[in-house]
Design a protein around this motif. Structure first.
Motif, PDB file in Angstrom:
ATOM      1  N   MET A 261      37.896  48.387  43.786  1.00 44.14           N
ATOM      2  CA  MET A 261      37.912  49.389  42.700  1.00 44.14           C
ATOM      3  C   MET A 261      39.259  50.111  42.652  1.00 44.14           C
ATOM      4  N   ILE A 262      39.792  50.234  41.474  1.00 44.43           N
ATOM      5  CA  ILE A 262      40.998  51.044  41.291  1.00 44.43           C
ATOM      6  C   ILE A 262      40.682  52.019  40.151  1.00 44.43           C
ATOM      7  N   ASP A 263      40.816  53.288  40.409  1.00 42.20           N
ATOM      8  CA  ASP A 263      40.491  54.320  39.402  1.00 42.20           C
ATOM      9  C   ASP A 263      39.116  54.093  38.759  1.00 42.20           C
ATOM     10  N   GLY A 264      38.149  53.772  39.578  1.00 40.59           N
ATOM     11  CA  GLY A 264      36.784  53.598  39.080  1.00 40.59           C
ATOM     12  C   GLY A 264      36.532  52.314  38.319  1.00 40.59           C
ATOM     13  N   LYS A 265      37.530  51.451  38.272  1.00 41.56           N
ATOM     14  CA  LYS A 265      37.346  50.184  37.545  1.00 41.56           C
ATOM     15  C   LYS A 265      37.323  49.017  38.510  1.00 41.56           C
TER      16      LYS A 265
ATOM     17  N   VAL B 124      38.292  45.304  39.775  1.00 41.67           N
ATOM     18  CA  VAL B 124      39.578  44.610  39.719  1.00 41.67           C
ATOM     19  C   VAL B 124      39.388  43.150  39.280  1.00 41.67           C
ATOM     20  N   LEU B 125      40.260  42.734  38.392  1.00 37.62           N
ATOM     21  CA  LEU B 125      40.230  41.352  37.919  1.00 37.62           C
ATOM     22  C   LEU B 125      41.592  40.717  38.156  1.00 37.62           C
ATOM     23  N   PHE B 126      41.585  39.490  38.653  1.00 39.00           N
ATOM     24  CA  PHE B 126      42.852  38.788  38.880  1.00 39.00           C
ATOM     25  C   PHE B 126      42.820  37.428  38.202  1.00 39.00           C
ATOM     26  N   SER B 127      43.928  37.070  37.551  1.00 40.16           N
ATOM     27  CA  SER B 127      44.080  35.685  37.133  1.00 40.16           C
ATOM     28  C   SER B 127      45.553  35.332  37.026  1.00 40.16           C
ATOM     29  N   GLY B 128      45.825  34.060  36.978  1.00 40.10           N
ATOM     30  CA  GLY B 128      47.210  33.623  36.900  1.00 40.10           C
ATOM     31  C   GLY B 128      47.328  32.297  36.191  1.00 40.10           C
ATOM     32  N   MET B 129      48.524  32.041  35.702  1.00 39.76           N
ATOM     33  CA  MET B 129      48.808  30.751  35.073  1.00 39.76           C
ATOM     34  C   MET B 129      50.132  30.237  35.585  1.00 39.76           C
ATOM     35  N   GLN B 130      50.234  28.930  35.574  1.00 40.33           N
ATOM     36  CA  GLN B 130      51.488  28.313  35.975  1.00 40.33           C
ATOM     37  C   GLN B 130      52.375  28.088  34.761  1.00 40.33           C
TER      38      GLN B 130
ATOM     39  N   TYR C 106      38.381  45.989  32.782  1.00 38.56           N
ATOM     40  CA  TYR C 106      38.768  45.845  34.181  1.00 38.56           C
ATOM     41  C   TYR C 106      40.192  46.332  34.436  1.00 38.56           C
ATOM     42  N   GLU C 107      40.455  46.590  35.707  1.00 38.34           N
ATOM     43  CA  GLU C 107      41.827  46.830  36.155  1.00 38.34           C
ATOM     44  C   GLU C 107      42.399  45.431  36.443  1.00 38.34           C
ATOM     45  N   CYS C 108      43.334  44.991  35.613  1.00 43.60           N
ATOM     46  CA  CYS C 108      43.712  43.570  35.656  1.00 43.60           C
ATOM     47  C   CYS C 108      45.088  43.301  36.244  1.00 43.60           C
ATOM     48  N   PHE C 109      45.135  42.261  37.029  1.00 45.43           N
ATOM     49  CA  PHE C 109      46.394  41.713  37.537  1.00 45.43           C
ATOM     50  C   PHE C 109      46.542  40.317  36.950  1.00 45.43           C
ATOM     51  N   TYR C 110      47.585  40.128  36.148  1.00 47.80           N
ATOM     52  CA  TYR C 110      47.835  38.822  35.554  1.00 47.80           C
ATOM     53  C   TYR C 110      49.208  38.342  36.021  1.00 47.80           C
ATOM     54  N   SER C 111      49.171  37.276  36.779  1.00 51.39           N
ATOM     55  CA  SER C 111      50.395  36.842  37.427  1.00 51.39           C
ATOM     56  C   SER C 111      50.922  35.531  36.842  1.00 51.39           C
TER      57      SER C 111
ATOM     58  N   LEU D 199      44.324  39.597  47.949  1.00 49.50           N
ATOM     59  CA  LEU D 199      45.353  40.627  48.139  1.00 49.50           C
ATOM     60  C   LEU D 199      45.063  41.898  47.332  1.00 49.50           C
ATOM     61  N   TYR D 200      44.397  41.747  46.207  1.00 50.47           N
ATOM     62  CA  TYR D 200      44.149  42.907  45.337  1.00 50.47           C
ATOM     63  C   TYR D 200      42.700  43.383  45.404  1.00 50.47           C
ATOM     64  N   GLN D 201      41.968  42.910  46.401  1.00 51.80           N
ATOM     65  CA  GLN D 201      40.550  43.280  46.537  1.00 51.80           C
ATOM     66  C   GLN D 201      39.821  43.019  45.219  1.00 51.80           C
ATOM     67  N   THR D 202      40.057  41.823  44.707  1.00 50.07           N
ATOM     68  CA  THR D 202      39.550  41.422  43.397  1.00 50.07           C
ATOM     69  C   THR D 202      38.032  41.271  43.360  1.00 50.07           C
ATOM     70  N   ASP D 203      37.417  41.802  42.296  1.00 50.34           N
ATOM     71  CA  ASP D 203      35.982  41.636  42.084  1.00 50.34           C
ATOM     72  C   ASP D 203      35.684  40.409  41.228  1.00 50.34           C
ATOM     73  N   MET D 204      36.538  40.196  40.219  1.00 49.37           N
ATOM     74  CA  MET D 204      36.259  39.191  39.190  1.00 49.37           C
ATOM     75  C   MET D 204      37.448  38.275  38.969  1.00 49.37           C
ATOM     76  N   VAL D 205      37.165  36.983  38.843  1.00 49.39           N
ATOM     77  CA  VAL D 205      38.229  36.021  38.544  1.00 49.39           C
ATOM     78  C   VAL D 205      37.786  35.144  37.377  1.00 49.39           C
ATOM     79  N   PRO D 206      38.413  35.316  36.222  1.00 44.99           N
ATOM     80  CA  PRO D 206      38.074  34.409  35.121  1.00 44.99           C
ATOM     81  C   PRO D 206      38.706  33.047  35.378  1.00 44.99           C
ATOM     82  N   VAL D 207      37.909  32.026  35.506  1.00 43.81           N
ATOM     83  CA  VAL D 207      38.441  30.683  35.767  1.00 43.81           C
ATOM     84  C   VAL D 207      37.687  29.641  34.956  1.00 43.81           C
TER      85      VAL D 207
END
Ligand code: TRP
Length: 334
Positions: free
Chosen positions: A1-5, A7-13, A37-42, A140-148
């Motif tokens: 959770m980050i700021d009550g949200k 965490v979602l992570f995804s990435g593309m090559q 979500y609090e999203c990390f897109y790499s 690494l980001y304590q991710t809850d959700m990964v759209p794949v």
């Protein structure tokens, strides 16, 4: 959770040119998900070098991909949009997780088998441990959700296994991530062979719509799309070409297949192709325009890249320090 949200992570090559399939199947949904979500897109450039790359090309494509994330509507103030290579924690955690992953597990990965067959002259260790790096990205980001997509499900499963194994030894260190399976229907097939997924690596340029295709090119590719000789616009398995056109239409307009079939009742294939083509053109136009605008604004892009890398580093380091301590590395003297 980050700021009550959550965490979602995804990435593309940044390999190949992104297609309409990538946009409708992933990027467009990322924008929607970013509201909740609090999203990390790499841009996962560490993964890219598991196959040989031309350095200048890789750098250019990676920057274009990052620009495209923004052009598609991801707000860089709300989402963390960054290059994987700018956060050394990915590689560091990956090493540690390598020591908690079994050869036998990695040997079962179907993507490794496929890629090893395709690049028989370069079956490097990075290709083999690709899923471990992916696990590091996510954990690494304590991710809850990964759209794949389905093709990455096996990698998400191994990520969960590694995290659970680690937690069983050291206590609750990692959040166990879950797959986010998006709404059905966004699997876009090749325009030349509707049995095959639309792919950025297809040799036939008429098979895929590229995100940067000009309007007349898009319309022409749809005009040439492979259909059938049934002469009826119905949404069914026996007509994969027509069904794919309807799927594309639905993904663009957020209508359902029944509505679409009704709309095209009594119309010919030519009309359907034109309507789908026009719809795609107008969906991509604002993205293309914004991409062109952003690409010219070097200093703005650079500032986004810098700020977001700092943000990613902050969260990544938090997890990494915890992990390093757990496995017994000495504390850093400050
Ligand atoms: N392997 C993914 C792909 O090729 C990209 C990726 C790397 C990824 N790390 C990730 C996707 C973490 C989701 C989460 O599509």
């Amino acid at each position: 959770m980050i700021d009550g949200k959550k965490v979602l992570f995804s990435g593309m090559q940044a390999t190949g040119t992104l297609t309409l399939g990538n946009y409708l199947g992933a990027l467009k949904n990322w924008v929607t998900l970013s509201e909740e979500y609090e999203c990390f897109y790499s841009v996962v450039d560490l993964h890219s070098i598991t196959v040989r790359q031309e350095p200048a090309e890789l750098r250019k494509r990676a920057r274009n991909l990052l620009t495209l994330y923004l052009a598609a509507g991801l707000d860089p103030q709300k989402n963390c949009i960054y290059y994987q290579s700018h956060v050394s924690g990915h590689a560091e955690l990956s090493w540690i997780l390598n020591c908690f992953t079994y050869m036998g597990e990695l040997n079962r990965m179907t993507q490794f088998k496929d890629k090893a067959a395709k690049h028989a002259d370069n079956i490097n260790a990075g290709l083999f441990t690709y899923p471990v790096l992916m696990a590091a990205d996510i954990l690494l980001y304590q991710t809850d959700m990964v759209p794949v997509g389905v093709d990455q499900m096996q990698h998400l499963e191994i990520t969960r296994d590694i995290a659970q194994r680690f937690n069983a030894i050291y206590g609750d260190v990692f959040t166990i991530p879950e797959a986010y399976i998006g709404k059905a229907g966004a699997k876009i097939m090749s325009l030349q062979n509707p049995q095959k997924k639309m792919s950025k690596s297809d040799e036939n340029p008429n098979a895929s719509i590229y995100l940067m295709d000009e309007p007349d090119v898009i319309l022409r590719k749809f005009k040439r799309a492979v259909t059938d000789s049934e002469g009826q616009i119905l949404y069914r398995e026996e007509q994969p070409g027509i069904r794919n056109l309807l799927d594309i239409y639905c993904a663009c307009t957020e209508k359902n297949p029944q509505e679409a079939v009704k709309e095209f009742e009594g119309k010919g294939y030519g009309e359907l192709k034109e309507a789908v083509g026009e719809t795609v053109v107008s969906l991509l136009k604002p993205v293309q325009d914004e991409f062109a605008r952003l690409s010219k604004d070097k200093s703005y892009l650079d500032s986004i890249i810098k700020e977001n890398a700092q943000k990613a580093n902050y969260y990544a380091t938090k997890t990494l320090r915890k992990v390093q301590k757990k496995v017994g590395f000495p504390e850093r003297i400050r």
